[in-house]
Design a protein around this motif. Structure first.
Motif, PDB file in Angstrom:
ATOM      1  N   VAL A 187       0.862  -1.187   0.000  1.00 58.79           N
ATOM      2  CA  VAL A 187       0.000   0.000   0.000  1.00 58.79           C
ATOM      3  C   VAL A 187       0.896   1.233   0.000  1.00 58.79           C
ATOM      4  N   VAL A 188       0.649   2.152  -0.933  1.00 57.70           N
ATOM      5  CA  VAL A 188       1.456   3.362  -1.045  1.00 57.70           C
ATOM      6  C   VAL A 188       0.586   4.603  -0.870  1.00 57.70           C
ATOM      7  N   GLN A 189       1.206   5.602  -0.305  1.00 63.57           N
ATOM      8  CA  GLN A 189       0.550   6.907  -0.155  1.00 63.57           C
ATOM      9  C   GLN A 189       1.204   7.878  -1.128  1.00 63.57           C
ATOM     10  N   VAL A 190       0.413   8.437  -2.019  1.00 65.39           N
ATOM     11  CA  VAL A 190       0.885   9.425  -2.990  1.00 65.39           C
ATOM     12  C   VAL A 190       0.451  10.795  -2.485  1.00 65.39           C
ATOM     13  N   SER A 191       1.410  11.666  -2.218  1.00 63.67           N
ATOM     14  CA  SER A 191       1.117  13.004  -1.724  1.00 63.67           C
ATOM     15  C   SER A 191       1.594  14.037  -2.749  1.00 63.67           C
ATOM     16  N   VAL A 192       0.705  14.933  -3.121  1.00 62.47           N
ATOM     17  CA  VAL A 192       1.036  16.007  -4.061  1.00 62.47           C
ATOM     18  C   VAL A 192       0.990  17.318  -3.286  1.00 62.47           C
ATOM     19  N   TRP A 193       2.136  17.966  -3.188  1.00 61.89           N
ATOM     20  CA  TRP A 193       2.259  19.173  -2.385  1.00 61.89           C
ATOM     21  C   TRP A 193       1.290  20.248  -2.874  1.00 61.89           C
ATOM     22  N   ARG A 194       0.554  20.811  -1.934  1.00 61.06           N
ATOM     23  CA  ARG A 194      -0.415  21.878  -2.181  1.00 61.06           C
ATOM     24  C   ARG A 194      -1.602  21.444  -3.042  1.00 61.06           C
ATOM     25  N   ASN A 195      -1.731  20.133  -3.245  1.00 55.63           N
ATOM     26  CA  ASN A 195      -2.863  19.609  -4.018  1.00 55.63           C
ATOM     27  C   ASN A 195      -3.425  18.379  -3.304  1.00 55.63           C
ATOM     28  N   PRO A 196      -4.030  18.581  -2.126  1.00 58.39           N
ATOM     29  CA  PRO A 196      -4.510  17.421  -1.363  1.00 58.39           C
ATOM     30  C   PRO A 196      -5.568  16.620  -2.101  1.00 58.39           C
ATOM     31  N   GLU A 197      -6.289  17.261  -3.016  1.00 61.07           N
ATOM     32  CA  GLU A 197      -7.314  16.524  -3.760  1.00 61.07           C
ATOM     33  C   GLU A 197      -6.712  15.505  -4.714  1.00 61.07           C
ATOM     34  N   LEU A 198      -5.412  15.646  -5.002  1.00 59.49           N
ATOM     35  CA  LEU A 198      -4.740  14.693  -5.883  1.00 59.49           C
ATOM     36  C   LEU A 198      -3.983  13.624  -5.096  1.00 59.49           C
ATOM     37  N   SER A 199      -3.952  13.775  -3.794  1.00 61.56           N
ATOM     38  CA  SER A 199      -3.251  12.812  -2.947  1.00 61.56           C
ATOM     39  C   SER A 199      -4.156  11.620  -2.669  1.00 61.56           C
ATOM     40  N   VAL A 200      -3.547  10.438  -2.587  1.00 62.78           N
ATOM     41  CA  VAL A 200      -4.336   9.220  -2.460  1.00 62.78           C
ATOM     42  C   VAL A 200      -3.497   8.127  -1.812  1.00 62.78           C
ATOM     43  N   THR A 201      -4.155   7.222  -1.094  1.00 62.46           N
ATOM     44  CA  THR A 201      -3.496   6.028  -0.556  1.00 62.46           C
ATOM     45  C   THR A 201      -4.138   4.814  -1.200  1.00 62.46           C
ATOM     46  N   VAL A 202      -3.326   4.034  -1.914  1.00 60.68           N
ATOM     47  CA  VAL A 202      -3.876   2.945  -2.730  1.00 60.68           C
ATOM     48  C   VAL A 202      -3.010   1.694  -2.636  1.00 60.68           C
ATOM     49  N   PRO A 203      -3.622   0.506  -2.810  1.00 58.73           N
ATOM     50  CA  PRO A 203      -2.839  -0.733  -2.908  1.00 58.73           C
ATOM     51  C   PRO A 203      -2.318  -0.920  -4.324  1.00 58.73           C
ATOM     52  N   VAL A 204      -1.238  -1.661  -4.435  1.00 57.69           N
ATOM     53  CA  VAL A 204      -0.700  -2.002  -5.751  1.00 57.69           C
ATOM     54  C   VAL A 204      -1.478  -3.196  -6.294  1.00 57.69           C
ATOM     55  N   ARG A 205      -2.043  -3.033  -7.477  1.00 59.66           N
ATOM     56  CA  ARG A 205      -2.881  -4.082  -8.063  1.00 59.66           C
ATOM     57  C   ARG A 205      -2.034  -5.256  -8.546  1.00 59.66           C
ATOM     58  N   PRO A 206      -2.657  -6.398  -8.837  1.00 57.48           N
ATOM     59  CA  PRO A 206      -1.906  -7.557  -9.336  1.00 57.48           C
ATOM     60  C   PRO A 206      -1.120  -7.288 -10.607  1.00 57.48           C
ATOM     61  N   ASP A 207      -1.551  -6.284 -11.408  1.00 56.90           N
ATOM     62  CA  ASP A 207      -0.784  -5.944 -12.613  1.00 56.90           C
ATOM     63  C   ASP A 207       0.349  -4.971 -12.321  1.00 56.90           C
ATOM     64  N   GLY A 208       0.563  -4.642 -11.021  1.00 57.81           N
ATOM     65  CA  GLY A 208       1.659  -3.754 -10.642  1.00 57.81           C
ATOM     66  C   GLY A 208       1.325  -2.282 -10.734  1.00 57.81           C
ATOM     67  N   MET A 209       0.085  -1.957 -11.108  1.00 56.44           N
ATOM     68  CA  MET A 209      -0.305  -0.566 -11.307  1.00 56.44           C
ATOM     69  C   MET A 209      -0.958   0.015 -10.062  1.00 56.44           C
ATOM     70  N   ILE A 210      -0.894   1.350  -9.954  1.00 58.00           N
ATOM     71  CA  ILE A 210      -1.713   2.088  -9.004  1.00 58.00           C
ATOM     72  C   ILE A 210      -2.472   3.146  -9.782  1.00 58.00           C
ATOM     73  N   SER A 211      -3.622   3.568  -9.246  1.00 56.90           N
ATOM     74  CA  SER A 211      -4.439   4.587  -9.900  1.00 56.90           C
ATOM     75  C   SER A 211      -4.286   5.908  -9.171  1.00 56.90           C
ATOM     76  N   VAL A 212      -3.944   6.949  -9.923  1.00 54.11           N
ATOM     77  CA  VAL A 212      -3.698   8.277  -9.359  1.00 54.11           C
ATOM     78  C   VAL A 212      -4.630   9.278 -10.030  1.00 54.11           C
ATOM     79  N   PRO A 213      -5.283  10.158  -9.277  1.00 48.54           N
ATOM     80  CA  PRO A 213      -6.162  11.151  -9.879  1.00 48.54           C
ATOM     81  C   PRO A 213      -5.458  11.952 -10.971  1.00 48.54           C
ATOM     82  N   LEU A 214      -6.180  12.273 -12.007  1.00 45.57           N
ATOM     83  CA  LEU A 214      -5.741  13.015 -13.194  1.00 45.57           C
ATOM     84  C   LEU A 214      -4.896  12.185 -14.151  1.00 45.57           C
ATOM     85  N   VAL A 215      -3.898  11.467 -13.640  1.00 46.32           N
ATOM     86  CA  VAL A 215      -2.963  10.795 -14.546  1.00 46.32           C
ATOM     87  C   VAL A 215      -3.356   9.354 -14.837  1.00 46.32           C
ATOM     88  N   GLY A 216      -4.263   8.768 -14.025  1.00 43.11           N
ATOM     89  CA  GLY A 216      -4.677   7.392 -14.268  1.00 43.11           C
ATOM     90  C   GLY A 216      -3.689   6.388 -13.726  1.00 43.11           C
TER      91      GLY A 216
END
Length: 208
Positions: free
Chosen positions: A50-79
Motif C-alpha cells: 500500500v502506497v501513499q501518494v502526496s502532491v504538495w499543495r494539491n490534497p485533492e490529488l493525494s491518495v493512498t492505494v494498494p498495488v494491483r496484481p498488474d503492478g499498477m496504481i491509480s492516481v487522480p488526473l494521470v490514471g
C-alpha cells in the motif's frame, strides 16, 4: 613594493593551505568495505503493498492505494502508473512527470504505508550452532546480528568466526565470511551485513 610582496606572500600561503587539504597525488580512494558491497538494495514496491501518494499543495490529488496484481496504481488526473518493481522515488518521479501536464511544477512524494508483497514476507534463515535455529520473515534493514539474536545467540559448541552468509545470485550462490565472534565479543560490526530475502546464515560447530 612592500604591499605587492605582502599580497604575493598571502597568495602563496593560501595555495599551500589548499595543497595540504588535497589528497596526495596519485593515491586512489580507499577501497569499499565488504559491508559497503553487501548493503541492501533499495526496496522495490510489490503487488499488494500500500502506497501513499502526496502532491504538495494539491490534497485533492493525494491518495493512498494498494498495488494491483498488474503492478499498477491509480492516481487522480494521470490514471494508471506502474509501481510494481520500482522504488518509491522512481514512482514519484513518474507521477510528477505525468502531472506536469495538468499542474504547474508538481511536487510528489510516494511513501510505503503497508508492506504486503512477497519481497517483504520472504524469509531469512539461521542454522547451525545457535540456540534456536529459525526462519524469520524478512524485514528491510535486517542484519546478521538481528537474526543471531533472534535465534537466542550461539551455543557452547559454536565456532563463531567461521560463520558464513549464503545468498542466491542468478543460478548460483554467493558466500561471505562473517566474523561473528569479533562482533559479539568486541563489537566489531565490519561484517554485520545487511540481509536480503532468502539469505541463510550458518554458524558451524567447533572441531574437537
Amino acid at each position: 613594493m612592500r604591499c605587492a610582496a605582502r599580497v604575493f606572500a598571502l597568495c602563496a600561503l593560501f595555495l599551500l593551505g589548499l595543497a595540504g587539504c588535497a589528497s596526495p597525488a596519485g593515491k586512489p580512494p580507499p577501497p569499499a568495505t565488504a559491508a559497503d558491497t553487501l548493503s541492501a538494495a533499495p526496496y522495490r514496491i510489490g503487488v499488494d503493498d500500500v502506497v501513499q501518494v502526496s502532491v504538495w499543495r494539491n490534497p485533492e490529488l493525494s491518495v493512498t492505494v494498494p498495488v494491483r496484481p498488474d503492478g499498477m496504481i491509480s492516481v487522480p488526473l494521470v490514471g494508471d502508473v506502474q509501481a510494481g518493481g520500482h522504488t518509491p522515488e522512481e514512482v514519484a518521479a513518474a507521477i510528477q512527470e505525468k502531472l506536469s501536464a495538468y499542474v504547474r511544477d508538481p511536487k510528489v512524494a510516494v511513501i510505503l504505508t503497508e508492506l504486503r508483497s512477497h519481497e517483504f514476507i520472504s524469509r531469512v534463515r539461521i542454522t547451525g550452532a545457535v540456540r534456536n535455529p529459525t526462519s524469520l520473515p524478512y524485514r528491510q534493514g535486517m542484519t546478521v546480528l538481528d537474526v543471531v539474536l533472534a535465534a537466542g545467540g550461539i551455543n557452547q559448541f559454536a565456532s563463531p568466526d567461521q560463520t558464513m552468509l549464503y545468498r542466491k545470485k542468478g543460478g548460483g550462490t554467493e558466500s561471505f565470511h562473517i566474523h561473528l565472534g569479533r562482533m559479539l565479543d568486541r563489537g566489531d560490526l565490519s561484517t554485520n551485513y545487511t540481509l536480503q530475502p532468502g539469505d541463510v546464515v550458518t554458524v558451524p560447530e567447533r572441531a574437537f
